[in-house]
Design a protein around this motif. Sequence first.
Motif, PDB file in Angstrom:
ATOM      1  N   SER A  97       0.807  -1.217   0.000  1.00  0.00           N
ATOM      2  CA  SER A  97       0.000   0.000   0.000  1.00  0.00           C
ATOM      3  C   SER A  97       0.841   1.268   0.000  1.00  0.00           C
ATOM      4  CB  SER A  97      -0.945   0.035   1.213  1.00  0.00           C
ATOM      5  OG  SER A  97      -0.205   0.029   2.419  1.00  0.00           O
ATOM      6  N   ALA A  98       2.090   1.191   0.443  1.00  0.00           N
ATOM      7  CA  ALA A  98       2.989   2.348   0.437  1.00  0.00           C
ATOM      8  C   ALA A  98       4.418   1.841   0.574  1.00  0.00           C
ATOM      9  CB  ALA A  98       2.654   3.309   1.568  1.00  0.00           C
ATOM     10  N   ALA A  99       5.386   2.678   0.182  1.00  0.00           N
ATOM     11  CA  ALA A  99       6.791   2.272   0.257  1.00  0.00           C
ATOM     12  C   ALA A  99       7.681   3.503   0.278  1.00  0.00           C
ATOM     13  CB  ALA A  99       7.157   1.373  -0.935  1.00  0.00           C
ATOM     14  N   ASP A 100       8.918   3.299   0.757  1.00  0.00           N
ATOM     15  CA  ASP A 100       9.907   4.371   0.734  1.00  0.00           C
ATOM     16  C   ASP A 100      11.297   3.760   0.749  1.00  0.00           C
ATOM     17  OD1 ASP A 100      10.862   6.925   0.580  1.00  0.00           O
ATOM     18  OD2 ASP A 100      10.465   7.454   2.675  1.00  0.00           O
ATOM     19  N   TRP A 101      12.287   4.541   0.255  1.00  0.00           N
ATOM     20  CA  TRP A 101      13.663   4.074   0.150  1.00  0.00           C
ATOM     21  C   TRP A 101      14.387   4.172   1.482  1.00  0.00           C
ATOM     22  CZ3 TRP A 101      15.268   2.049  -4.454  1.00  0.00           C
ATOM     23  CH2 TRP A 101      14.524   2.390  -5.604  1.00  0.00           C
ATOM     24  N   SER A 102      15.347   3.288   1.679  1.00  0.00           N
ATOM     25  CA  SER A 102      16.294   3.451   2.791  1.00  0.00           C
ATOM     26  C   SER A 102      17.260   4.577   2.411  1.00  0.00           C
ATOM     27  CB  SER A 102      17.055   2.150   3.036  1.00  0.00           C
ATOM     28  OG  SER A 102      17.845   1.805   1.898  1.00  0.00           O
ATOM     29  N   PRO A 103      17.927   5.199   3.384  1.00  0.00           N
ATOM     30  CA  PRO A 103      18.819   6.322   3.064  1.00  0.00           C
ATOM     31  C   PRO A 103      19.909   6.000   2.050  1.00  0.00           C
ATOM     32  CG  PRO A 103      18.393   6.254   5.416  1.00  0.00           C
ATOM     33  CD  PRO A 103      17.797   4.998   4.835  1.00  0.00           C
ATOM     34  N   ASP A 104      20.377   4.743   2.026  1.00  0.00           N
ATOM     35  CA  ASP A 104      21.433   4.375   1.068  1.00  0.00           C
ATOM     36  C   ASP A 104      20.858   3.884  -0.255  1.00  0.00           C
ATOM     37  OD1 ASP A 104      20.445   1.907   1.765  1.00  0.00           O
ATOM     38  OD2 ASP A 104      22.272   1.216   2.764  1.00  0.00           O
ATOM     39  N   GLY A 105      19.524   3.759  -0.351  1.00  0.00           N
ATOM     40  CA  GLY A 105      18.906   3.348  -1.601  1.00  0.00           C
ATOM     41  C   GLY A 105      19.025   1.869  -1.912  1.00  0.00           C
ATOM     42  N   LEU A 106      19.541   1.061  -0.972  1.00  0.00           N
ATOM     43  CA  LEU A 106      19.729  -0.361  -1.225  1.00  0.00           C
ATOM     44  C   LEU A 106      18.525  -1.199  -0.838  1.00  0.00           C
ATOM     45  CD1 LEU A 106      23.446  -0.817  -0.056  1.00  0.00           C
ATOM     46  CD2 LEU A 106      22.562  -0.391  -2.375  1.00  0.00           C
ATOM     47  N   MET A 107      17.610  -0.632  -0.062  1.00  0.00           N
ATOM     48  CA  MET A 107      16.427  -1.349   0.361  1.00  0.00           C
ATOM     49  C   MET A 107      15.201  -0.438   0.278  1.00  0.00           C
ATOM     50  SD  MET A 107      17.541  -3.773   3.570  1.00  0.00           S
ATOM     51  CE  MET A 107      17.951  -2.412   4.648  1.00  0.00           C
ATOM     52  N   VAL A 108      14.048  -1.073   0.243  1.00  0.00           N
ATOM     53  CA  VAL A 108      12.784  -0.342   0.231  1.00  0.00           C
ATOM     54  C   VAL A 108      11.916  -0.881   1.352  1.00  0.00           C
ATOM     55  CG1 VAL A 108      10.652   0.083  -1.077  1.00  0.00           C
ATOM     56  CG2 VAL A 108      12.854   0.119  -2.244  1.00  0.00           C
ATOM     57  N   ALA A 109      11.412  -0.003   2.192  1.00  0.00           N
ATOM     58  CA  ALA A 109      10.480  -0.391   3.237  1.00  0.00           C
ATOM     59  C   ALA A 109       9.067  -0.331   2.673  1.00  0.00           C
ATOM     60  CB  ALA A 109      10.600   0.538   4.447  1.00  0.00           C
ATOM     61  N   VAL A 110       8.260  -1.372   2.911  1.00  0.00           N
ATOM     62  CA  VAL A 110       6.895  -1.429   2.362  1.00  0.00           C
ATOM     63  C   VAL A 110       5.893  -1.723   3.469  1.00  0.00           C
ATOM     64  CG1 VAL A 110       7.686  -2.136   0.092  1.00  0.00           C
ATOM     65  CG2 VAL A 110       7.123  -3.877   1.776  1.00  0.00           C
TER      66      VAL A 110
END
Length: 218
Positions: free
Chosen positions: A205-218
């Motif tokens: 339903s939503a997501a955002d990047w980790s600060p280093d761009g290597l992971m995405v929180a969903v």
Amino acid sequence: MDPLTTLSESFSFVHTSTTTTTSPAFTAEPWLSPKRISTEPTLSGCKLLHSLPLSNFYIKGVNTATHSILQLWSVLQKEEAVFELNLEEAIVNMTLSSNGQLCAVSCCDGTLYCINLVSANNTPSMTVRWVLSNACSSTPTLSSGEREETAACASGPIHSLSFEPSGYKFLLVDAASATLRIYNGAAEKGDMIYETKQIEGQGVSAADWSPDGLMVAV
């Protein structure tokens, strides 16, 4: 309880490629001027006004009674926009790459645009890099009286649209289909490099990047 344990239980993480994304055919040369921060939230909270990093320019999405316009403005030239790009359908969400060179725009008919904001000789510009039809769920057609004030409120399914912290990949969450997609904005044509409809058995339903761009929180 350990806060890290709480996070691991509350969020799922998608590992993205560590391979460096190919940059567009130009290099970043930021304009040497103070950074101007502007925000213009719509009724739904989506922001249709973004400042280009370290520059005197900002980009604005305008939904009129008959069409929509993407505009590039200079704070030093307030009478008229420096560049304009006409779009057929109402803009519902938009985001900038961290260096301000690319802009991703989603429209209410499901169209997804990737826009160049810097030319090959590092001057301000506004040209379509690529466009994808039916890239996300569309929203009901808005009447002329609704377009200007409530277009973004009908953004509905586009819960997340954001570039990685450093680079040209961007994610889009289509909540209507519970889908997370990641695109390569630097590609010459629309290049979806990742798609998932289930994370640990749950729709996205939503997501955002980790600060280093290597992971995405969903």
